[in-house]
Design an enzyme around this catalytic site. Structure first.
Site, PDB file in Angstrom:
ATOM      1  N   LYS A  84       0.907  -1.153   0.000  1.00 40.45           N
ATOM      2  CA  LYS A  84       0.000   0.000   0.000  1.00 40.45           C
ATOM      3  C   LYS A  84       0.940   1.195   0.000  1.00 40.45           C
ATOM      4  O   LYS A  84       1.541   1.536   1.024  1.00 40.45           O
ATOM      5  CB  LYS A  84      -0.797  -0.102   1.297  1.00 40.45           C
ATOM      6  CG  LYS A  84      -2.015   0.721   1.445  1.00 40.45           C
ATOM      7  CD  LYS A  84      -2.820   0.123   2.607  1.00 40.45           C
ATOM      8  CE  LYS A  84      -3.858   1.034   3.137  1.00 40.45           C
ATOM      9  NZ  LYS A  84      -3.432   1.750   4.348  1.00 40.45           N
TER      10      LYS A  84
HETATM   11  C1  E4P Z   1      -6.957   2.781   4.749  1.00 35.51           C
HETATM   12  O1  E4P Z   1      -6.438   1.831   4.217  1.00 35.51           O
HETATM   13  C2  E4P Z   1      -6.390   3.579   5.845  1.00 35.51           C
HETATM   14  O2  E4P Z   1      -5.775   2.715   6.764  1.00 35.51           O
HETATM   15  C3  E4P Z   1      -7.369   4.428   6.611  1.00 35.51           C
HETATM   16  O3  E4P Z   1      -8.690   4.311   6.160  1.00 35.51           O
HETATM   17  C4  E4P Z   1      -6.864   5.826   6.765  1.00 35.51           C
HETATM   18  O4  E4P Z   1      -7.804   6.770   7.112  1.00 35.51           O
HETATM   19  P1  E4P Z   1      -8.240   7.183   8.591  1.00 35.51           P
HETATM   20  O5  E4P Z   1      -7.001   7.282   9.422  1.00 35.51           O
HETATM   21  O6  E4P Z   1      -8.962   8.468   8.401  1.00 35.51           O
HETATM   22  O7  E4P Z   1      -9.156   6.081   9.054  1.00 35.51           O
END
Ligand code: E4P
Length: 215
Positions: A84
């Site tokens: 990712k």
């Molecule tokens: C997605 O893969 C991320 O881990 C995540 O949704 C990041 O966003 P957040 O910190 O606003 O939840």
């Protein structure tokens, strides 16, 4: 549509995967840091729970270190590990290199359809727009997903909407063209447990208990 659980908490991940219909797990450095354990330990423990896909975002920011870190995690988890990679110029270069080796990769922290288009050119399998974070920054998160969906029309790149904070946001992104969603554990539960369904279950239980008592 596939549903992923956005968590590095082993209890949450275990419970989510035990349902049998959650495809995989998305993690990020903040979620892993919150566990107080080493990334290697968390990745090993989650991969033993047999997700179909396990997303890992490197802690390292330099391309060379990030590549080494991803290779280390892939040695632990095997091909279920999906890098990712944050949407930056350096990130796109790394993604292009890994996709060229046949790795399934995701471009994450996507805030514009142009980044999604570059992800497609680089060979990404997934793009991950941050919906609620975008909205909090004054970019309409729903419109962002709709624009990305239009930009990627006709391509094989799939959209996993992330940073979702409510059931309304989940519904919204799906109608704006997201293929999949990743949600934190409490939101996954909330998607299943509609208050009126719970109320109906309680009512039926009450009726059947009073029926038994009447016999
Ligand atoms: C997605 O893969 C991320 O881990 C995540 O949704 C990041 O966003 P957040 O910190 O606003 O939840």
């Amino acid at each position: 549509m596939a549903v992923y659980v956005d968590s590095a908490d082993l209890e949450e991940v275990r419970e989510a995967l035990s349902a049998g219909f959650v495809r995989g797990v998305t993690t990020n450095p903040a979620l892993i840091a919150r566990t107080g354990r080493k990334p290697e330990e968390i990745i090993a423990a989650i991969s033993e729970l047999w997700p179909e896909e396990l997303f890992y975002q490197p802690f390292s920011t330099g391309a060379e270190e990030a590549r080494e870190e991803l290779e280390r995690m892939r040695d632990i988890a095997g091909p279920i590990l999906v890098p990712k990679i944050p949407a930056t110029w350096e990130g796109l270069k790394l993604l292009s290199e890994l996709a060229g080796k046949g790795w399934k990769c995701a471009l994450t922290a996507v805030y514009s359809p142009l980044q999604a288009l570059l992800a497609k050119e680089a060979g990404a399998f997934y793009v991950i727009p941050y919906v609620n974070r975008a909205t909090r920054q004054g970019i309409d998160g729903m419109e962002l997903v709709a624009q990305i969906s239009r930009a990627l029309q006709g391509s094989k790149v799939q959209i996993i909407a992330a940073s979702l904070k409510s059931v309304e946001e989940v519904l919204g992104v799906l109608s704006c063209g997201a293929h999949h969603v990743t949600v934190p554990w409490p939101l996954l539960k909330a998607m299943a447990d509609h208050p009126l369904s719970l109320q109906a279950v309680e009512e039926f239980a009450r009726v059947s208990n009073s029926g038994k008592e009447g016999k």
